[in-house]
Motif scaffolding. Structure first.
Motif, PDB file in Angstrom:
ATOM      1  N   THR A 125       0.858  -1.198   0.000  1.00  0.00           N
ATOM      2  CA  THR A 125       0.000   0.000   0.000  1.00  0.00           C
ATOM      3  C   THR A 125       0.890   1.243   0.000  1.00  0.00           C
ATOM      4  O   THR A 125       1.976   1.247   0.573  1.00  0.00           O
ATOM      5  CB  THR A 125      -0.907  -0.018   1.253  1.00  0.00           C
ATOM      6  OG1 THR A 125      -1.608  -1.264   1.281  1.00  0.00           O
ATOM      7  CG2 THR A 125      -1.908   1.113   1.230  1.00  0.00           C
ATOM      8  N   LEU A 369     -11.989  -4.604   3.863  1.00  0.00           N
ATOM      9  CA  LEU A 369     -11.091  -3.482   3.521  1.00  0.00           C
ATOM     10  C   LEU A 369      -9.672  -3.950   3.251  1.00  0.00           C
ATOM     11  O   LEU A 369      -8.900  -3.245   2.596  1.00  0.00           O
ATOM     12  CB  LEU A 369     -11.042  -2.468   4.679  1.00  0.00           C
ATOM     13  CG  LEU A 369     -12.359  -1.939   5.215  1.00  0.00           C
ATOM     14  CD1 LEU A 369     -12.103  -0.965   6.357  1.00  0.00           C
ATOM     15  CD2 LEU A 369     -13.140  -1.231   4.106  1.00  0.00           C
ATOM     16  N   ASP A 374     -14.195  -3.967  -3.087  1.00  0.00           N
ATOM     17  CA  ASP A 374     -14.601  -3.218  -4.296  1.00  0.00           C
ATOM     18  C   ASP A 374     -13.558  -3.360  -5.406  1.00  0.00           C
ATOM     19  O   ASP A 374     -13.887  -3.512  -6.576  1.00  0.00           O
ATOM     20  CB  ASP A 374     -14.746  -1.720  -3.980  1.00  0.00           C
ATOM     21  CG  ASP A 374     -16.019  -1.423  -3.210  1.00  0.00           C
ATOM     22  OD1 ASP A 374     -16.840  -2.336  -3.033  1.00  0.00           O
ATOM     23  OD2 ASP A 374     -16.177  -0.257  -2.784  1.00  0.00           O
ATOM     24  N   ARG A 375     -12.291  -3.263  -5.022  1.00  0.00           N
ATOM     25  CA  ARG A 375     -11.228  -3.378  -6.038  1.00  0.00           C
ATOM     26  C   ARG A 375     -11.252  -4.769  -6.677  1.00  0.00           C
ATOM     27  O   ARG A 375     -11.054  -4.929  -7.871  1.00  0.00           O
ATOM     28  CB  ARG A 375      -9.852  -3.175  -5.396  1.00  0.00           C
ATOM     29  CG  ARG A 375      -9.524  -1.745  -5.151  1.00  0.00           C
ATOM     30  CD  ARG A 375      -8.036  -1.537  -4.892  1.00  0.00           C
ATOM     31  NE  ARG A 375      -7.800  -0.186  -4.413  1.00  0.00           N
ATOM     32  CZ  ARG A 375      -7.769   0.895  -5.186  1.00  0.00           C
ATOM     33  NH1 ARG A 375      -7.902   0.781  -6.492  1.00  0.00           N
ATOM     34  NH2 ARG A 375      -7.576   2.090  -4.663  1.00  0.00           N
TER      35      ARG A 375
HETATM   36  C1  LIG Z   1      -5.610  -4.728   9.409  1.00  0.00           C
HETATM   37  C2  LIG Z   1      -4.957  -4.335   8.139  1.00  0.00           C
HETATM   38  C3  LIG Z   1      -3.620  -4.608   7.940  1.00  0.00           C
HETATM   39  C4  LIG Z   1      -2.978  -4.200   6.766  1.00  0.00           C
HETATM   40  N1  LIG Z   1      -1.633  -4.457   6.622  1.00  0.00           N
HETATM   41  C5  LIG Z   1      -0.999  -4.022   5.509  1.00  0.00           C
HETATM   42  C6  LIG Z   1       0.414  -4.261   5.349  1.00  0.00           C
HETATM   43  O1  LIG Z   1       1.063  -4.872   6.186  1.00  0.00           O
HETATM   44  N2  LIG Z   1       1.012  -3.792   4.232  1.00  0.00           N
HETATM   45  C7  LIG Z   1       0.323  -3.103   3.260  1.00  0.00           C
HETATM   46  O2  LIG Z   1       0.947  -2.709   2.272  1.00  0.00           O
HETATM   47  N3  LIG Z   1      -1.003  -2.867   3.384  1.00  0.00           N
HETATM   48  C8  LIG Z   1      -1.676  -3.310   4.475  1.00  0.00           C
HETATM   49  N4  LIG Z   1      -3.026  -3.078   4.611  1.00  0.00           N
HETATM   50  C9  LIG Z   1      -3.710  -2.264   3.584  1.00  0.00           C
HETATM   51  C10 LIG Z   1      -4.626  -3.086   2.705  1.00  0.00           C
HETATM   52  O3  LIG Z   1      -3.891  -4.036   1.994  1.00  0.00           O
HETATM   53  C11 LIG Z   1      -5.369  -2.179   1.743  1.00  0.00           C
HETATM   54  O4  LIG Z   1      -4.492  -1.539   0.898  1.00  0.00           O
HETATM   55  C12 LIG Z   1      -6.127  -1.106   2.434  1.00  0.00           C
HETATM   56  O5  LIG Z   1      -6.843  -1.639   3.514  1.00  0.00           O
HETATM   57  C13 LIG Z   1      -7.096  -0.520   1.438  1.00  0.00           C
HETATM   58  O6  LIG Z   1      -7.515   0.715   1.936  1.00  0.00           O
HETATM   59  P1  LIG Z   1      -8.878   1.417   1.519  1.00  0.00           P
HETATM   60  O7  LIG Z   1     -10.026   0.782   2.172  1.00  0.00           O
HETATM   61  O8  LIG Z   1      -8.684   2.870   1.735  1.00  0.00           O
HETATM   62  O9  LIG Z   1      -9.075   1.054   0.034  1.00  0.00           O
HETATM   63  P2  LIG Z   1      -8.364   1.561  -1.277  1.00  0.00           P
HETATM   64  O10 LIG Z   1      -8.015   0.327  -1.999  1.00  0.00           O
HETATM   65  O11 LIG Z   1      -7.305   2.562  -1.034  1.00  0.00           O
HETATM   66  O12 LIG Z   1      -9.575   2.290  -1.849  1.00  0.00           O
HETATM   67  C14 LIG Z   1     -10.069   3.507  -1.317  1.00  0.00           C
HETATM   68  C15 LIG Z   1     -11.501   3.649  -1.737  1.00  0.00           C
HETATM   69  O13 LIG Z   1     -11.583   3.589  -3.151  1.00  0.00           O
HETATM   70  C16 LIG Z   1     -12.547   2.667  -3.574  1.00  0.00           C
HETATM   71  N5  LIG Z   1     -12.047   1.898  -4.751  1.00  0.00           N
HETATM   72  C17 LIG Z   1     -12.018   0.584  -4.882  1.00  0.00           C
HETATM   73  N6  LIG Z   1     -11.544   0.232  -6.076  1.00  0.00           N
HETATM   74  C18 LIG Z   1     -11.235   1.335  -6.707  1.00  0.00           C
HETATM   75  C19 LIG Z   1     -10.674   1.610  -7.973  1.00  0.00           C
HETATM   76  N7  LIG Z   1     -10.354   0.666  -8.837  1.00  0.00           N
HETATM   77  N8  LIG Z   1     -10.447   2.892  -8.289  1.00  0.00           N
HETATM   78  C20 LIG Z   1     -10.755   3.846  -7.431  1.00  0.00           C
HETATM   79  N9  LIG Z   1     -11.289   3.640  -6.219  1.00  0.00           N
HETATM   80  C21 LIG Z   1     -11.531   2.402  -5.864  1.00  0.00           C
HETATM   81  C22 LIG Z   1     -12.793   1.755  -2.409  1.00  0.00           C
HETATM   82  O14 LIG Z   1     -14.176   1.502  -2.365  1.00  0.00           O
HETATM   83  C23 LIG Z   1     -12.353   2.556  -1.187  1.00  0.00           C
HETATM   84  O15 LIG Z   1     -13.458   3.124  -0.557  1.00  0.00           O
HETATM   85  C24 LIG Z   1      -3.706  -3.510   5.752  1.00  0.00           C
HETATM   86  C25 LIG Z   1      -5.070  -3.254   5.944  1.00  0.00           C
HETATM   87  C26 LIG Z   1      -5.702  -3.669   7.106  1.00  0.00           C
HETATM   88  C27 LIG Z   1      -7.159  -3.375   7.271  1.00  0.00           C
END
Ligand SMILES: Cc1cc2nc3c(=O)[nH]c(=O)nc-3n(C[C@H](O)[C@H](O)[C@H](O)COP(=O)(O)OP(=O)(O)OC[C@H]3O[C@@H](n4cnc5c(N)ncnc54)[C@H](O)[C@@H]3O)c2cc1C
Length: 407
Positions: A125, A369, A374-375
């Motif tokens: 991320t 999440l 969604d992705r």
């Molecule tokens: C407990 C936990 C541990 C995690 N640990 C790690 C880790 O160790 N390393 C790491 O790298 N990541 C980690 N993550 C991050 C995880 O892998 C996701 O990247 C992150 O949760 C996604 O964040 P987001 O909900 O903001 O979604 P995003 O993927 O950032 O999307 C943001 C918003 O855009 C919308 N969306 C969906 N698809 C699209 C699209 N194609 N275009 C535009 N918008 C879209 C979604 O609905 C969402 O509301 C962790 C997450 C959690 C919850």
């Protein structure tokens, strides 16, 4: 992914998982309360060799495969979802090194992981691009045979405790953000700066902090080809993540149901009977159980297909692997939500109930999440057109999957 069948000692793996679960049980309340990393559970993973679950025995590891990973994740997640996810993510990184690291890196690193000296964190991320796995905005630069990196990472599970990191970066000289390389960095090769705060709803013990990582690496710490992360992701990263995470979520929901059944019996005995005679209660318990049995069936089927399939890039295989993640994320959460409805305020909503439903629900809320559903569904919407005959992998009598498409 035919090289990930079990080759190790299932009994040793089970015993190690049992010890780690025991160590986790003692800390599950306090690490959730403080949003702090489960240091005792990580120490137990080091001491028992469980960090070497996916490392072949020739390197001193436990030589486990996908089924061992699934079983271990379920065992740990019955007790603490954060602990189970910490191990699941580490194992995904370790398996990537086993298959894709170059000979020098493999020879140096795999025995270290097996000996419990290297716990690995994952950095995919990125601020700006969010969770989009197959792109990166931060470019690697190559200077005199060394790779320089400077990368923000807004959420890194166990980042402050990790001994090594697998990081996605734009390949040197890339012309677009989709040319992504995966690099490995020892903690000692990086300067780490923590940013932000970690005060989430659930998964509090995963201690997934924001980090800025800067450093220089030898050129042979690229894992797979430069710009070739797409292949690593489709063939290994995503399948292992979706199988491992789904097993974790299933374990947590199964633990919640089991503790609820125990508590209901205790309450029924104390009340002199009557509680277990409620039709509404029985239907709700049956519904929760049905959801877990169907997630388990999908998990077992996907595991079998992943282990038996040479080319996981086929649309039907990708769709199945994605279906597992989305279904497990939704249904394990839903099952626990139904249990909350079933038992009500005292045992469903209060922190100190022996059912632990309150924490299970908060932790499982992260599932959709953690790589946003969604992705995945957006990618699936494109994949369905690449399999117009609607084939099902592993099922005789259906059209065979077409290879070569990408999620
Ligand atoms: C407990 C936990 C541990 C995690 N640990 C790690 C880790 O160790 N390393 C790491 O790298 N990541 C980690 N993550 C991050 C995880 O892998 C996701 O990247 C992150 O949760 C996604 O964040 P987001 O909900 O903001 O979604 P995003 O993927 O950032 O999307 C943001 C918003 O855009 C919308 N969306 C969906 N698809 C699209 C699209 N194609 N275009 C535009 N918008 C879209 C979604 O609905 C969402 O509301 C962790 C997450 C959690 C919850």
């Amino acid at each position: 992914m035919t090289d990930l069948g079990s080759r190790g000692g299932a009994d040793r793996i089970r015993a190690a998982a049992g010890e780690v679960a025991q160590a986790s049980r003692a800390g599950v309340r306090s690490t959730d309360e403080a949003a702090s990393f489960p240091a005792a559970a990580l120490q137990a993973m080091r001491d028992t060799g469980l960090l070497g679950l996916m490392v072949p025995e020739e390197y001193g590891g436990l030589g486990g495969g996908i089924d061992d990973l699934i079983e271990t994740n379920i065992t740990l997640a019955r007790v603490d979802l954060s602990v189970a996810m910490i191990l699941a993510m580490h194992c995904q990184q370790a398996a990537a090194l086993v298959r894709y690291a170059g000979p020098r890196l493999r020879a140096e690193l795999l025995p270290e992981i097996a000996a419990g000296r290297r716990y690995l964190a994952s950095v995919t991320t990125e601020a700006g691009k969010g969770g989009r796995l197959l792109t990166s905005d931060a470019a690697l630069t190559e200077r005199a045979g060394r790779l320089a990196l400077d990368r923000n990472a807004p959420i890194v599970t166990g980042g402050l405790h990790a001994d090594g990191f697998l990081i996605t970066m734009q390949a040197p000289g890339a012309v677009h953000s989709g040319q992504v390389s995966l690099v490995y960095a020892h903690r000692e090769q990086l300067e780490l700066a923590e940013y932000g705060t970690w005060q989430p709803l659930g998964m509090r013990a995963s201690h997934s902090v924001g980090l800025r990582l800067r450093g220089e690496l030898p050129a042979d710490q690229v894992v797979g080809e430069h710009g070739g992360f797409h292949t690593v992701a489709v063939t290994l990263f995503a399948p292992l993540a979706h199988l491992g995470w789904s097993a974790c979520w299933l374990g947590t929901a199964a633990g919640a149901l089991s503790r609820t059944l125990r508590e209901l019996r205790v309450r029924d005995r104390a009340a002199g009977g009557g509680i277990l005679g409620s039709d509404l209660l029985l239907v709700r318990l049956a519904t929760a159980r049905r959801l877990l049995d169907s997630v388990h069936a999908l998990l077992a089927h996907t595991s079998r297909i992943v282990q038996a399939t040479e080319d996981l890039s086929a649309p039907s295989a990708q769709l199945l692997i994605n279906a597992l993640k989305v279904t497990a994320a939704e249904d394990c959460y839903r099952a626990v939500d139904i249990l909350v409805e079933a038992v009500g305020m005292r045992d469903g909503y209060l922190k100190d109930s022996p059912t632990g439903l309150e924490q299970a629900l908060r932790d499982l809320r992260s599932a959709s999440l953690n790589y946003h559903n969604d992705r995945i569904l957006l990618a699936d919407g494109k994949l369905v057109f690449l399999d117009p005959e609607v084939s099902f992998p592993g099922l005789r009598g259906t059209p065979s999957a077409k290879a070569g498409a990408r999620a």
